[in-house]
Design a protein around this motif. Structure first.
Motif, PDB file in Angstrom:
ATOM      1  N   SER A  39       0.797  -1.233   0.000  1.00  0.00           N
ATOM      2  CA  SER A  39       0.000   0.000   0.000  1.00  0.00           C
ATOM      3  C   SER A  39       0.829   1.282   0.000  1.00  0.00           C
ATOM      4  O   SER A  39       0.251   2.378   0.010  1.00  0.00           O
ATOM      5  N   ASN A  40       2.159   1.179  -0.018  1.00  0.00           N
ATOM      6  CA  ASN A  40       2.953   2.414   0.030  1.00  0.00           C
ATOM      7  C   ASN A  40       3.347   2.943  -1.344  1.00  0.00           C
ATOM      8  O   ASN A  40       3.971   3.997  -1.451  1.00  0.00           O
ATOM      9  N   ASP A  41       2.982   2.219  -2.403  1.00  0.00           N
ATOM     10  CA  ASP A  41       3.311   2.685  -3.747  1.00  0.00           C
ATOM     11  C   ASP A  41       2.663   4.021  -4.101  1.00  0.00           C
ATOM     12  O   ASP A  41       3.302   4.859  -4.745  1.00  0.00           O
ATOM     13  N   PRO A  42       1.388   4.280  -3.703  1.00  0.00           N
ATOM     14  CA  PRO A  42       0.801   5.585  -4.036  1.00  0.00           C
ATOM     15  C   PRO A  42       1.604   6.759  -3.493  1.00  0.00           C
ATOM     16  O   PRO A  42       1.782   7.768  -4.192  1.00  0.00           O
ATOM     17  N   MET A  43       2.101   6.653  -2.272  1.00  0.00           N
ATOM     18  CA  MET A  43       2.887   7.741  -1.696  1.00  0.00           C
ATOM     19  C   MET A  43       4.199   7.919  -2.454  1.00  0.00           C
ATOM     20  O   MET A  43       4.603   9.046  -2.774  1.00  0.00           O
ATOM     21  N   ALA A  44       4.867   6.805  -2.768  1.00  0.00           N
ATOM     22  CA  ALA A  44       6.135   6.895  -3.497  1.00  0.00           C
ATOM     23  C   ALA A  44       5.934   7.470  -4.895  1.00  0.00           C
ATOM     24  O   ALA A  44       6.706   8.326  -5.342  1.00  0.00           O
ATOM     25  N   VAL A  45       4.899   6.997  -5.591  1.00  0.00           N
ATOM     26  CA  VAL A  45       4.623   7.500  -6.940  1.00  0.00           C
ATOM     27  C   VAL A  45       4.250   8.975  -6.894  1.00  0.00           C
ATOM     28  O   VAL A  45       4.710   9.777  -7.724  1.00  0.00           O
TER      29      VAL A  45
END
Length: 498
Positions: free
Chosen positions: A158-164
């Motif tokens: 679930s941390n991909d949105p923040m990284a992207v």
């Protein structure tokens, strides 16, 4: 691009060699104590000596497609009962933790790499998130305590949105000086909300479709489920939502539902995820030229930034973002060490390459080097560290036998595989005394890796794997019977009639 000297036959041969080497690599990686994904990357770099490939856009497309499949496989394997208690710390690590990690790394990148502040923050954003492919690959089959394993898997999923968001926002701030930071922040929340909502919608739609459709071949059900993963990502991304988050949530919904051909879907997804993982890491390895990667500057800078990431940035982020969440100090140390980097940072590092950001080539090589160190050092020591801290649980046995049927087609029946819990109500009863729904047949019992031919006098024990052929219309009733716990009175209710 791939050297034009390769024709179609050569590419097919290369693909066959690639997957054979990849499968053999997984066999030897556990013996060497090295995560298989590191060896996949090294295979790609080795193949780069005779295959010229420098198309970052193709690598990015393959990377995103692979992440969709890997997240889908990881999500359907995630049990909601294990995930529910760790939602808060996982989300905190996936948002606040990524922000803190990115910030600390950005400060280090500013002075070590000599970047401007925006470029340094961009570097921190790229390297700030944990990687689902790496985490799922390293933790699979280990006996890490369920709470810690679920926290890490949910965080990485679930941390991909923040990284992207951070990566894209920084690129826009660099390339478009008049970009509005407030609109970018607003777009992040839109991505998150759409990712969650569409993930839930498509997950429920997939469950309904899988149970309602009656396909001629059982082999089509896994393909149908995978198609929903791709559809979920595509629709969500087209609506400017977080496609990867939507896929992960949809997969959790599917994996925790009562669906037709459940185990076929799980087996297919696992194999497909391995194929995509091999392809992705080899392609990313091909994208790097060793002569450009292993320069003195990249090695020195990569080692320094890796040390700061592993021993400063990640621990600070974990300790601050999990305050008062009932983790022991040893558990926090473990969560800090298990924040693996992998394909996501490398894929994100292609974004500034394609956008033409100044210094993006150096950024890509340093990110690649940091990921290699993280996978090699952290990935190979996660299990020993967990054992040293006493954070391992009992091994959960899995059946080494497999009972499969040729496609049942229109027969409207399904083979179920179920592991009996010790506190299940039918444990201690014989098959003759268990009120199975009409038309149900127990075909095999696997107990301690041994096949027990079922008879009416066969007694069910905790830990048994039952293979049961049942009509689909009775599947829900059968599942309820198998999951029913022992009552306090010890009396057995007979709600099902043959």
């Amino acid at each position: 691009m791939i050297d034009s000297g390769f024709n179609t036959d050569g590419l097919v041969l290369l693909a066959g060699i690639l997957f054979i080497v990849g499968v053999l690599t997984t066999k030897f990686s556990s013996r060497l104590g090295v995560p298989s994904l590191v060896l996949f990357i090294l295979v790609g770099m080795g193949m780069g000596t005779f295959i010229y490939f420098d198309n970052a856009q193709i690598a990015q497309m393959i990377g995103v497609l692979a992440l969709v499949i890997i997240l889908f496989e990881g999500g359907i394997q995630t049990k909601w009962s294990t995930l529910r208690p760790v939602i808060l710390p996982s989300l905190s690590l996936a948002t606040i933790g990524v922000l803190i990690t990115s910030g600390v790394v950005a400060v280090a990148a500013k002075y070590i790499l000599g970047f401007g502040w925006l470029e340094a923050i961009l570097f921190g954003a790229i390297i700030g998130s944990t990687d689902a492919a790496a985490v799922f690959a390293v933790l699979k089959g280990q006996n890490i305590k369920p709470r810690l394993e679920a926290t890490l898997e949910a965080e990485s999923g679930s941390n991909d949105p923040m990284a992207v968001f951070l990566t894209v926002a920084m690129i826009e701030m660099i390339t478009l000086p008049d970009a509005n930071i407030y609109s970018l922040i607003g777009s992040f929340f839109v991505q998150m909300i759409l990712g969650v909502l569409l993930g839930l919608i498509f997950g429920r739609l997939a469950v309904w479709s899988l149970n309602q459709i009656n396909l001629d071949s059982s082999g089509l059900y896994p393909v149908f489920a995978t198609a929903f993963a791709l559809l979920t990502y595509g629709v969500t991304a087209m609506m400017n939502g977080s496609g990867l988050l939507a896929v992960y949530i949809a997969a959790i919904v599917i994996g925790n539902a009562d669906i037709a051909y459940r185990h076929s879907i799980f087996r297919f997804s696992e194999g497909f995820a391995w194929m995509m993982q091999i392809t992705m890491f080899v392609i990313l390895g091909l994208l790097v030229f060793p002569s450009e990667l292993f320069t003195i500057a990249n090695v020195v800078n990569g080692i320094m930034l890796s040390m700061i990431l592993m021993f400063v940035a990640r621990p600070v982020a974990v300790f601050l973002s999990t305050i008062k969440m009932n983790f022991t100090r040893k558990e926090l140390y473990f969560l800090s060490w298990a924040g693996l980097k992998g394909a996501v940072p490398i894929v994100l590092a292609t974004f500034p390459l394609l956008a033409g950001v100044q210094g993006s080539a150096e950024m890509f090589h340093v990110v690649f080097f940091v990921v290699m160190i993280s996978c090699l050092v952290q990935g190979s020591t996660i299990t020993p560290l967990a054992e040293k801290f006493g954070l391992t649980g009992p091994k959960v046995s899995e059946p080494t036998h497999s009972l499969e049927l040729i496609s049942l087609g229109k027969a409207d029946a399904e083979m179920l595989e179920y592991r009996m819990e010790d506190d299940a109500e039918i444990v201690g009863m014989t098959l003759l005394d268990i009120p199975f729904p009409s038309g149900t047949l127990v075909n095999a019992i696997i107990r301690e890796d041994k096949l027990i031919p079922p008879t009416g006098n066969s007694m069910i024990k905790g830990g048994d794997f039952l293979y049961i052929l049942a009509p689909r219309k009775h599947k829900k009733a059968l599942t309820g019977l198998l999951q029913k716990k022992k009552s306090s009175t010890g009396e057995f209710e007979r709600p099902y009639a043959n």
